[in-house]
Design a protein around this motif. Structure first.
Motif, PDB file in Angstrom:
ATOM      1  N   MET A  71       0.840  -1.198   0.000  1.00  0.00           N
ATOM      2  CA  MET A  71       0.000   0.000   0.000  1.00  0.00           C
ATOM      3  C   MET A  71       0.878   1.252   0.000  1.00  0.00           C
ATOM      4  O   MET A  71       1.752   1.411   0.839  1.00  0.00           O
ATOM      5  CB  MET A  71      -0.917   0.020   1.234  1.00  0.00           C
ATOM      6  N   ILE A  72       0.639   2.115  -0.964  1.00  0.00           N
ATOM      7  CA  ILE A  72       1.362   3.381  -1.039  1.00  0.00           C
ATOM      8  C   ILE A  72       0.765   4.345  -0.020  1.00  0.00           C
ATOM      9  O   ILE A  72      -0.451   4.514   0.042  1.00  0.00           O
ATOM     10  CB  ILE A  72       1.262   3.969  -2.453  1.00  0.00           C
ATOM     11  N   ARG A  73       1.611   4.989   0.767  1.00  0.00           N
ATOM     12  CA  ARG A  73       1.129   5.882   1.823  1.00  0.00           C
ATOM     13  C   ARG A  73       1.695   7.282   1.614  1.00  0.00           C
ATOM     14  O   ARG A  73       2.909   7.456   1.528  1.00  0.00           O
ATOM     15  CB  ARG A  73       1.542   5.353   3.195  1.00  0.00           C
ATOM     16  N   ILE A  74       0.806   8.248   1.550  1.00  0.00           N
ATOM     17  CA  ILE A  74       1.206   9.627   1.307  1.00  0.00           C
ATOM     18  C   ILE A  74       0.621  10.525   2.392  1.00  0.00           C
ATOM     19  O   ILE A  74      -0.597  10.571   2.578  1.00  0.00           O
ATOM     20  CB  ILE A  74       0.720  10.114  -0.072  1.00  0.00           C
ATOM     21  N   ALA A  75       1.482  11.220   3.112  1.00  0.00           N
ATOM     22  CA  ALA A  75       1.034  12.200   4.097  1.00  0.00           C
ATOM     23  C   ALA A  75       0.843  13.541   3.402  1.00  0.00           C
ATOM     24  O   ALA A  75       1.682  13.960   2.607  1.00  0.00           O
ATOM     25  CB  ALA A  75       2.054  12.327   5.227  1.00  0.00           C
ATOM     26  N   ILE A  76      -0.260  14.201   3.696  1.00  0.00           N
ATOM     27  CA  ILE A  76      -0.528  15.537   3.152  1.00  0.00           C
ATOM     28  C   ILE A  76      -0.420  16.503   4.319  1.00  0.00           C
ATOM     29  O   ILE A  76      -1.265  16.508   5.218  1.00  0.00           O
ATOM     30  CB  ILE A  76      -1.915  15.601   2.491  1.00  0.00           C
ATOM     31  N   ALA A  77       0.635  17.300   4.329  1.00  0.00           N
ATOM     32  CA  ALA A  77       0.950  18.078   5.523  1.00  0.00           C
ATOM     33  C   ALA A  77       1.454  19.470   5.201  1.00  0.00           C
ATOM     34  O   ALA A  77       2.122  19.700   4.188  1.00  0.00           O
ATOM     35  CB  ALA A  77       1.990  17.339   6.376  1.00  0.00           C
ATOM     36  N   ASN A  78       1.130  20.381   6.086  1.00  0.00           N
ATOM     37  CA  ASN A  78       1.686  21.735   6.117  1.00  0.00           C
ATOM     38  C   ASN A  78       1.294  22.291   7.474  1.00  0.00           C
ATOM     39  O   ASN A  78       0.113  22.279   7.825  1.00  0.00           O
ATOM     40  CB  ASN A  78       1.121  22.602   4.990  1.00  0.00           C
ATOM     41  N   GLN A  79       2.269  22.746   8.248  1.00  0.00           N
ATOM     42  CA  GLN A  79       1.947  23.205   9.598  1.00  0.00           C
ATOM     43  C   GLN A  79       1.143  24.501   9.610  1.00  0.00           C
ATOM     44  O   GLN A  79       0.595  24.891  10.632  1.00  0.00           O
ATOM     45  CB  GLN A  79       3.224  23.372  10.442  1.00  0.00           C
ATOM     46  N   LYS A  80       1.052  25.148   8.456  1.00  0.00           N
ATOM     47  CA  LYS A  80       0.260  26.369   8.345  1.00  0.00           C
ATOM     48  C   LYS A  80      -1.177  25.998   8.000  1.00  0.00           C
ATOM     49  O   LYS A  80      -1.425  25.202   7.103  1.00  0.00           O
ATOM     50  CB  LYS A  80       0.839  27.287   7.269  1.00  0.00           C
ATOM     51  N   GLY A  81      -2.133  26.546   8.710  1.00  0.00           N
ATOM     52  CA  GLY A  81      -3.533  26.273   8.427  1.00  0.00           C
ATOM     53  C   GLY A  81      -4.051  27.110   7.268  1.00  0.00           C
ATOM     54  O   GLY A  81      -3.442  28.090   6.862  1.00  0.00           O
ATOM     55  N   GLY A  82      -5.189  26.693   6.727  1.00  0.00           N
ATOM     56  CA  GLY A  82      -5.835  27.463   5.684  1.00  0.00           C
ATOM     57  C   GLY A  82      -5.149  27.444   4.338  1.00  0.00           C
ATOM     58  O   GLY A  82      -5.269  28.392   3.562  1.00  0.00           O
ATOM     59  N   VAL A  83      -4.433  26.367   4.031  1.00  0.00           N
ATOM     60  CA  VAL A  83      -3.710  26.301   2.758  1.00  0.00           C
ATOM     61  C   VAL A  83      -4.384  25.353   1.761  1.00  0.00           C
ATOM     62  O   VAL A  83      -3.850  25.101   0.689  1.00  0.00           O
ATOM     63  CB  VAL A  83      -2.246  25.864   2.975  1.00  0.00           C
ATOM     64  N   GLY A  84      -5.553  24.829   2.125  1.00  0.00           N
ATOM     65  CA  GLY A  84      -6.236  23.894   1.234  1.00  0.00           C
ATOM     66  C   GLY A  84      -5.799  22.462   1.409  1.00  0.00           C
ATOM     67  O   GLY A  84      -5.983  21.635   0.517  1.00  0.00           O
ATOM     68  N   LYS A  85      -5.261  22.145   2.576  1.00  0.00           N
ATOM     69  CA  LYS A  85      -4.728  20.803   2.824  1.00  0.00           C
ATOM     70  C   LYS A  85      -5.839  19.745   2.802  1.00  0.00           C
ATOM     71  O   LYS A  85      -5.726  18.726   2.109  1.00  0.00           O
ATOM     72  CB  LYS A  85      -4.000  20.800   4.169  1.00  0.00           C
ATOM     73  N   THR A  86      -6.897  19.988   3.553  1.00  0.00           N
ATOM     74  CA  THR A  86      -7.983  19.012   3.614  1.00  0.00           C
ATOM     75  C   THR A  86      -8.739  18.939   2.295  1.00  0.00           C
ATOM     76  O   THR A  86      -9.125  17.852   1.851  1.00  0.00           O
ATOM     77  CB  THR A  86      -8.946  19.364   4.766  1.00  0.00           C
ATOM     78  N   THR A  87      -8.948  20.076   1.651  1.00  0.00           N
ATOM     79  CA  THR A  87      -9.586  20.083   0.330  1.00  0.00           C
ATOM     80  C   THR A  87      -8.772  19.250  -0.644  1.00  0.00           C
ATOM     81  O   THR A  87      -9.319  18.491  -1.453  1.00  0.00           O
ATOM     82  CB  THR A  87      -9.716  21.527  -0.193  1.00  0.00           C
ATOM     83  N   THR A  88      -7.450  19.370  -0.564  1.00  0.00           N
ATOM     84  CA  THR A  88      -6.568  18.585  -1.419  1.00  0.00           C
ATOM     85  C   THR A  88      -6.684  17.098  -1.097  1.00  0.00           C
ATOM     86  O   THR A  88      -6.774  16.258  -2.004  1.00  0.00           O
ATOM     87  CB  THR A  88      -5.109  19.053  -1.253  1.00  0.00           C
ATOM     88  N   ALA A  89      -6.708  16.756   0.180  1.00  0.00           N
ATOM     89  CA  ALA A  89      -6.805  15.355   0.590  1.00  0.00           C
ATOM     90  C   ALA A  89      -8.105  14.728   0.086  1.00  0.00           C
ATOM     91  O   ALA A  89      -8.105  13.621  -0.483  1.00  0.00           O
ATOM     92  CB  ALA A  89      -6.712  15.244   2.109  1.00  0.00           C
TER      93      ALA A  89
END
Length: 259
Positions: A1-19
């Motif tokens: 299984m390929i595992r990719i973390a989507i991370a940025n310590q700054k909020g409001g950058v579209g991280k969850t929308t991207t995920a």
């Protein structure tokens, strides 16, 4: 299984929308996809229509060892896309895990138990570089960084890259950076173009060609419990995420490298 973390310590950058939208796009290509919501706000879970009452088990239970991955997984409205939801209990997980043995490897251990069930796993991290994000980076093979097109973007990125180097040195030497995705791109703002050019000049080919524009439909979709790709697949935001998914697939490791 390929595992990719989507991370940025700054909020409001579209991280969850991207995920959410990358997970949907990957599932649409036939990949058996798992999304781990590791943010105490639980926005990825809400954005995929998972009601709070349905979250009997969550990523919190995985970390503290209260439930196996198979019990925490829920099906979503998107075919071939499953999710491990988040609850506010995650807010206290970092304190509870302080004295737990191998506290940085709790998520990896849970995922290892059912690795063959899915082809790819995306981990939506909280906007911090605490123990939750460290667990994600230890469990993952690759890191995808959503980066907002704004003046201070690179300043925050350097801190994240330093953390990645520490994780590589102490816990996960195979962790690599899959790419940086520029988000919230506004063609009407000349500063946006300047920031994008600066990021590409600094990071080179690691930056995805696709940029994610500011788009009202991307903001509206979570309130309907749907990914934008289903809520309005023709909007410019959805089209951008589909293009980003194509780039992501081209960068995925070969199956023999992702066991």
């Amino acid at each position: 299984m390929i595992r990719i973390a989507i991370a940025n310590q700054k909020g409001g950058v579209g991280k969850t929308t991207t995920a959410i939208n990358l997970a949907t796009a990957l599932a649409a290509t036939g990949q058996r996809t798992l999304l781990i919501d590791l943010d105490p706000q639980g926005n990825a879970s809400t954005g995929l229509g998972i009601d709070h009452a349905a979250r009997d088990y969550s990523s919190y239970d995985l970390l503290i060892g209260a439930a196996p991955l198979s019990d925490a997984v829920l099906h979503t409205k998107v075919p071939k896309l499953d999710i491990v939801p988040a609850t506010q209990d995650l807010s206290g997980a970092e304190i509870e895990l302080i004295e737990v043995a191998e506290r940085t490897h709790r998520l990896k251990r849970s995922l290892d138990e059912s690795a063959a069930r899915w082809d790819i796993c995306l981990i939506d991290c909280p906007p911090s570089l605490g123990l939750l994000t460290v667990n994600a980076l230890v469990a993952a093979q690759s890191l995808l960084v959503p980066l907002q097109c704004e003046f201070f973007a690179l300043e925050g990125l350097s801190q994240l890259l330093t953390t990645v180097e520490r994780i590589q040195g102490r816990f996960n030497p195979t962790l690599s950076i899959m790419g940086v995705a520029l988000t919230m791109y506004d063609r009407r703002n000349r500063l946006t173009d300047q920031v994008a050019d600066d990021v590409r000049a600094c990071l080179g080919r690691i930056v995805f060609d696709t940029v994610i524009p500011r788009n009202v439909r991307l903001s509206e979709a979570p309130s309907h419990g749907l990914p934008a790709l289903i809520y309005d697949h023709r909007c410019v935001g959805s089209e951008a995420y589909m293009q980003l998914a194509r780039e992501l697939i081209d960068r995925l490791p070969r199956p023999d490298m992702a066991a």
